[in-house]
Design an enzyme around this catalytic site. Structure first.
Site, PDB file in Angstrom:
ATOM      1  N   HIS A 148       6.657  -0.131   1.432  1.00 60.75           N
ATOM      2  CA  HIS A 148       6.233   0.845   0.428  1.00 60.75           C
ATOM      3  C   HIS A 148       7.130   0.854  -0.798  1.00 60.75           C
ATOM      4  CE1 HIS A 148       3.795   1.962   3.689  1.00 60.75           C
ATOM      5  NE2 HIS A 148       4.793   2.422   4.397  1.00 60.75           N
ATOM      6  N   TYR A 194       0.853  -1.186   0.000  1.00 60.57           N
ATOM      7  CA  TYR A 194       0.000   0.000   0.000  1.00 60.57           C
ATOM      8  C   TYR A 194       0.891   1.239   0.000  1.00 60.57           C
ATOM      9  CZ  TYR A 194       0.531  -0.679   5.115  1.00 60.57           C
ATOM     10  OH  TYR A 194       1.016  -0.873   6.376  1.00 60.57           O
TER      11      TYR A 194
END
Ligand SMILES: *[C@@H]1O[C@H](CO)[C@@H](O)[C@H](O)[C@H]1NC(C)=O
Ligand SMILES: *[C@@H]1O[C@H](CO)[C@@H](O)[C@H](O)[C@H]1NC(C)=O
Ligand SMILES: *[C@@H]1O[C@H](CO)[C@@H](O)[C@H](O)[C@H]1NC(C)=O
Length: 320
Positions: free
Chosen positions: A296, A248
């Site tokens: 990330h 995400y």
């Protein structure tokens, strides 16, 4: 300077439009007269550049995606199902809905936002926590913007000359929660149902649950200024902006896209590495020389930031 900015902007826009239009008309007149067009018209033409730029941006930026939850906003089931897996949530959709209901008994049913208008330019500074802010002397430039968005453990005390002292919006999640000034908006980035419960409780009776890290039971913040990012917005950033790279998006990258949705002019500070390629926080001593991007897609996000800068959708101040 404010006046200058407001006067300059439309002029520059008109000039760009005129130059694009001119190239387009020249292109079209060549076409209509059936003149064979040489193949390299495209690559060297500024208009081709604007058109392809706009396509790149238009393929990502979707104005109709609502960044914040509101009482009348219903989260699509597919967005909920995607979101609940981010941190191994077990709760059901109805548990989510009930928690959101409770949240809106405490915070305003609609986020406190400045609507776009043709009279003023909403200028925003998105301030990340990169060590490249150290010694930058960006403080006054940051504080000059209408909206100053900071995030997580970002602080100003002792660093005012480099990072400024104004915070209109502070992004957090429970594990990075902190007390805020009465005039600062708390912007919650929720990654699980418990995060929505946390903000509700931490602003009232106190939160007693546990997370993967210690979380504050109570925080000081103005309840009237709480805004909560929609799980559907997180999904949109992940899918449309990052093409599903990484699990995400990072807080910083989401903050950047959020700013594109709520501001007319976005200046970005405190993102990326320092001059020597080190990634760390301006308020920490440099420990690791390694890239730390966790879950990330850091490099990919950074490339998008640079692309936005090249296309003048944002102005990126890299600190060196
Ligand atoms: C933009 O977002 C809206 C609302 O979520 C959605 O209905 C629409 O399909 C999106 N448009 C594109 C081009 O993805
Ligand atoms: C922030 O800085 C400005 C200019 O340096 C100063 O006038 C102002 O008092 C400061 N505000 C706070 C809250 O520290
Ligand atoms: C904080 O701001 C609100 C208005 O948003 C006001 O009602 C309240 O009295 C303020 N509290 C303090 C401690 O200044």
């Amino acid at each position: 300077m404010d006046h200058l900015k407001q006067k300059m902007k439309p002029t520059v826009k008109v000039l760009l439009l005129v130059s694009c239009l001119t190239v387009f008309l020249v292109f079209m007149s060549g076409y209509l007269k059936d003149t064979p067009l040489s193949l390299d018209v495209g690559s060297g033409s500024p208009c081709q550049q604007c058109l392809s730029d706009d396509q790149w941006f238009a393929a990502r930026f979707n104005k109709s995606v609502e960044p914040f939850l509101s009482a009348e906003h219903t989260l699509p089931k597919d967005a909920f199902n995607w979101w609940k897996r981010l941190q191994g949530e077990r709760g059901s959709y109805s548990a989510y809905s009930k928690t959101v209901e409770g949240l809106f008994e405490i915070v305003p049913p609609k986020p406190d936002l400045v609507e776009p208008s043709s009279y003023r330019c909403r200028t925003c500074a998105v301030v990340g926590n990169s060590g490249n802010l150290k010694g930058s002397r960006y403080g006054p430039l940051i504080d000059f913007q209408d909206v100053v968005i900071r995030m997580n453990t970002g602080r100003t005390k002792g660093y005012e000359a480099d990072v400024g002292n104004k915070t209109t919006h502070h992004i957090m999640y429970p594990e990075s929660g902190m007390d805020l000034e009465n005039n600062t908006h708390l912007v919650l980035f929720p990654f699980k149902i418990q995060d929505l419960l946390w903000v509700t409780k931490a602003l009232t009776t106190g939160f007693t649950g546990t997370s993967y890290m210690p979380v504050k039971s109570k925080i000081k913040a103005n309840k009237q200024l709480v805004m909560v990012i929609s799980p559907a917005f997180i999904k949109y950033v992940h899918e449309t902006w990052l093409q599903k790279k990484g699990r995400y998006p990072s807080t910083g990258f989401m903050a950047l896209v959020m700013a594109l949705h709520i501001c007319d002019e976005v200046d970005v500070f405190g993102f990326g590495a320092d001059r020597r390629g080190n990634w760390y926080h301006y308020f920490e001593r440099l420990r690791s020389q390694k890239l730390r991007t966790g879950n990330h897609p850091g490099i990919h996000e950074y490339e998008i930031l640079l692309q936005l800068h090249r296309q003048r959708k944002i102005t990126y101040f890299r600190g060196w």
